[in-house]
Design a protein around this motif. Structure first.
Motif, PDB file in Angstrom:
ATOM      1  N   SER A 134       0.823  -1.206   0.000  1.00 25.77           N
ATOM      2  CA  SER A 134       0.000   0.000   0.000  1.00 25.77           C
ATOM      3  C   SER A 134       0.852   1.248   0.000  1.00 25.77           C
ATOM      4  O   SER A 134       2.032   1.225   0.330  1.00 25.77           O
ATOM      5  N   SER A 135       0.243   2.356  -0.385  1.00 27.39           N
ATOM      6  CA  SER A 135       0.910   3.646  -0.423  1.00 27.39           C
ATOM      7  C   SER A 135      -0.153   4.724  -0.310  1.00 27.39           C
ATOM      8  O   SER A 135      -1.315   4.525  -0.668  1.00 27.39           O
ATOM      9  N   THR A 136       0.241   5.891   0.215  1.00 28.54           N
ATOM     10  CA  THR A 136      -0.714   7.004   0.276  1.00 28.54           C
ATOM     11  C   THR A 136      -1.032   7.527  -1.106  1.00 28.54           C
ATOM     12  O   THR A 136      -2.065   8.157  -1.319  1.00 28.54           O
ATOM     13  N   ASN A 137      -0.160   7.259  -2.072  1.00 31.13           N
ATOM     14  CA  ASN A 137      -0.382   7.655  -3.463  1.00 31.13           C
ATOM     15  C   ASN A 137      -0.837   6.419  -4.248  1.00 31.13           C
ATOM     16  O   ASN A 137      -0.064   5.480  -4.422  1.00 31.13           O
ATOM     17  N   PRO A 138      -2.109   6.392  -4.715  1.00 33.59           N
ATOM     18  CA  PRO A 138      -2.606   5.206  -5.437  1.00 33.59           C
ATOM     19  C   PRO A 138      -1.737   4.812  -6.625  1.00 33.59           C
ATOM     20  O   PRO A 138      -1.633   3.625  -6.956  1.00 33.59           O
ATOM     21  N   THR A 141       1.049   2.399  -5.581  1.00 35.55           N
ATOM     22  CA  THR A 141       0.733   1.049  -5.114  1.00 35.55           C
ATOM     23  C   THR A 141       1.272   0.029  -6.117  1.00 35.55           C
ATOM     24  O   THR A 141       1.269   0.273  -7.324  1.00 35.55           O
ATOM     25  N   SER A 142       1.738  -1.099  -5.626  1.00 37.24           N
ATOM     26  CA  SER A 142       2.368  -2.091  -6.497  1.00 37.24           C
ATOM     27  C   SER A 142       1.406  -2.609  -7.561  1.00 37.24           C
ATOM     28  O   SER A 142       0.191  -2.489  -7.442  1.00 37.24           O
ATOM     29  N   LEU A 143       1.972  -3.171  -8.616  1.00 41.85           N
ATOM     30  CA  LEU A 143       1.159  -3.736  -9.694  1.00 41.85           C
ATOM     31  C   LEU A 143       0.260  -4.845  -9.147  1.00 41.85           C
ATOM     32  O   LEU A 143       0.646  -5.599  -8.254  1.00 41.85           O
ATOM     33  N   ASN A 144      -0.932  -4.921  -9.701  1.00 42.36           N
ATOM     34  CA  ASN A 144      -1.925  -5.899  -9.245  1.00 42.36           C
ATOM     35  C   ASN A 144      -1.767  -7.192 -10.041  1.00 42.36           C
ATOM     36  O   ASN A 144      -1.979  -7.208 -11.258  1.00 42.36           O
ATOM     37  N   PRO A 145      -1.410  -8.309  -9.387  1.00 41.24           N
ATOM     38  CA  PRO A 145      -1.206  -9.572 -10.119  1.00 41.24           C
ATOM     39  C   PRO A 145      -2.443 -10.061 -10.866  1.00 41.24           C
ATOM     40  O   PRO A 145      -2.331 -10.881 -11.777  1.00 41.24           O
ATOM     41  N   GLN A 146      -3.629  -9.560 -10.507  1.00 43.30           N
ATOM     42  CA  GLN A 146      -4.866 -10.003 -11.146  1.00 43.30           C
ATOM     43  C   GLN A 146      -5.275  -9.127 -12.335  1.00 43.30           C
ATOM     44  O   GLN A 146      -6.265  -9.421 -13.001  1.00 43.30           O
ATOM     45  N   ALA A 147      -4.544  -8.050 -12.576  1.00 45.13           N
ATOM     46  CA  ALA A 147      -4.959  -7.071 -13.581  1.00 45.13           C
ATOM     47  C   ALA A 147      -4.351  -7.362 -14.955  1.00 45.13           C
ATOM     48  O   ALA A 147      -3.410  -8.147 -15.099  1.00 45.13           O
ATOM     49  N   ILE A 148      -4.917  -6.709 -15.969  1.00 43.74           N
ATOM     50  CA  ILE A 148      -4.377  -6.694 -17.326  1.00 43.74           C
ATOM     51  C   ILE A 148      -3.757  -5.320 -17.546  1.00 43.74           C
ATOM     52  O   ILE A 148      -4.327  -4.285 -17.173  1.00 43.74           O
ATOM     53  N   TYR A 149      -2.561  -5.293 -18.185  1.00 47.49           N
ATOM     54  CA  TYR A 149      -1.865  -4.031 -18.429  1.00 47.49           C
ATOM     55  C   TYR A 149      -1.724  -3.806 -19.936  1.00 47.49           C
ATOM     56  O   TYR A 149      -1.309  -4.716 -20.666  1.00 47.49           O
ATOM     57  N   LYS A 150      -2.115  -2.614 -20.358  1.00 45.63           N
ATOM     58  CA  LYS A 150      -2.063  -2.256 -21.772  1.00 45.63           C
ATOM     59  C   LYS A 150      -1.083  -1.114 -21.987  1.00 45.63           C
ATOM     60  O   LYS A 150      -0.984  -0.204 -21.158  1.00 45.63           O
ATOM     61  N   ILE A 151      -0.371  -1.169 -23.106  1.00 46.52           N
ATOM     62  CA  ILE A 151       0.536  -0.097 -23.484  1.00 46.52           C
ATOM     63  C   ILE A 151       0.026   0.566 -24.748  1.00 46.52           C
ATOM     64  O   ILE A 151      -0.421  -0.112 -25.688  1.00 46.52           O
ATOM     65  N   ASP A 152       0.041   1.901 -24.768  1.00 41.76           N
ATOM     66  CA  ASP A 152      -0.346   2.687 -25.935  1.00 41.76           C
ATOM     67  C   ASP A 152       0.744   3.719 -26.186  1.00 41.76           C
ATOM     68  O   ASP A 152       1.077   4.511 -25.296  1.00 41.76           O
TER      69      ASP A 152
END
Length: 383
Positions: A134-138, A141-152
């Motif tokens: 966790s961090s006070t700045n969202p 916060t570390s990368l979410n292992p359950q998420a999908i990440y897109k690059i544009d």
């Protein structure tokens, strides 16, 4: 007959002149060039800084090797890149990448070095078991292992764009993470054994790499300097949720310890410090990229290409946007005098390091509480 021969000779010479005159001495070496982006990025939940390389392929008159040595020949004039995080199909966060210059590029390569431009964004690393920090700045916060990440990526103010996406590698676990795990490299003096590093679950990775970082201290009187080296145990193709064992050979361990000792007559002793087990798993896209780019083993040199990136406006892109998971497990030589039963090297392996035929002359001694108990010191204990 003489007239016929002269006539045939005239025809032959005329044909030769026509053929020679029709030849064009100018050979076009440079064909129609298609602007091509070269993108390479691997997200790792264990990292706090995430780097993406965004370069351009170049072509031009003259010597290509000389062009490659020009610092900005591989860079676009303008790049705007964004990483977006999606959870259950919903956008949760995004980062605008910044550029920076690193000076860690190998100067022995073809392209300009050691400086190189890369693009990056920051987060916090996850914990060992994939726990989100966790961090006070969202945004941090570390990368979410359950998420999908897109690059544009928007190149040269919209001349064309590049996009791709990846899930994170997650779920890698190892039996070597238990507190009482230790390395057994020797049974009796000069008699060696091996220790297996069991990856209990490969998670969702398709390729797995394991290596050890061995650290020890070299002492000069009351001061010491740390020495360390990496020991590659291997890389293997794996299936998700399977297990894999990597083997560390005992005799190889002592040979490596010997070869990494500094040649310095002022060193008074050496003490073992610890072992870091580093396990890295790669996503399926990364596995495909590595497999396609392996050297060809046959006479036919034609090879397919692979990328999970796409480009717009008829342009091209090569490279990969994928992920890996890095798990590091540290086992110190000893934890504390109160936990003297915990040790990275078992007692027989420690004795072999200090007195064995390979490293016995290299001044290793043991400062482990279990080896230098008052009035019960082992012969190889540090004095």
């Amino acid at each position: 007959m003489q007239k016929i021969k002269k006539y045939l000779c005239f025809i032959f010479i005329s044909l030769v002149l026509i053929v020679l005159n029709s030849c064009n001495e100018k050979i076009k070496l440079i064909g129609d060039f298609v602007e091509t982006a070269v993108v390479y990025g691997l997200l790792d939940q264990a990292d706090s800084l995430h780097y993406i390389k965004i370069n351009r392929a170049f072509i031009g008159p003259g010597n290509a090797l000389e062009i490659a040595q020009i610092a900005d020949s591989s860079y676009f004039t303008n790049v705007e890149a964004t990483i977006s995080e999606y959870l259950n199909g919903n956008l949760t966060r995004s980062w605008l990448l910044r550029d920076t210059i690193l000076d860690n590029k190998d100067p022995n390569g073809v392209f300009y070095a050691p400086e190189q431009k890369v693009y990056y964004f920051k987060t916090m690393p996850t914990g060992f078991n994939g726990v989100i920090q966790s961090s006070t700045n969202p945004q941090m916060t570390s990368l979410n292992p359950q998420a999908i990440y897109k690059i544009d990526i928007v190149i040269n103010n919209g001349a064309f764009s590049v996009s791709g996406e990846t899930e994170l590698v997650r779920g890698i676990t190892s039996a070597a993470a238990t507190q009482n795990f230790n390395f057994k490299f020797a049974i009796n003096p000069g008699e060696y054994t091996s220790t297996g590093i069991t990856v209990s679950s490969t998670g969702n990775s398709y390729v797995l790499n394991t290596q050890l970082k061995i650290a020890f201290n070299e002492w000069e009187n009351n001061t010491y300097s740390e020495k360390s080296f990496f020991w590659k145990l291997g890389e293997a193709d794996v299936l998700p949720s399977s297990s894999k064992i990597f083997t560390a050979n005992g005799e190889t361990f002592y040979d490596l310890m010997k070869s990494n000792c500094t040649e310095n007559s002022s060193i008074s002793k050496r003490t073992f410090k610890g072992v870091t087990i580093k396990i890295t798993g790669g996503a399926e896209e990364l596995y495909n990229f590595i497999a396609v780019n392996k050297p060809s083993s046959g006479l036919a040199q034609s090879k397919p290409t692979y990328t999970n990136l796409t480009a717009t406006n008829g342009k091209r892109v090569i490279g990969i946007f994928s992920s890996r998971q890095t798990v590091e497990i540290y086992h110190p030589f000893y934890v504390s005098p109160q936990q003297s039963y915990l040790r990275a090297l078992d007692k027989k392996s420690t004795r072999e390091l200090c007195q064995g035929p390979i490293t016995g002359l290299y001044l290793f001694c043991s400062n482990h509480p279990g080896d230098n108990v008052v009035n019960q010191e082992e012969s190889y204990a540090c004095q």
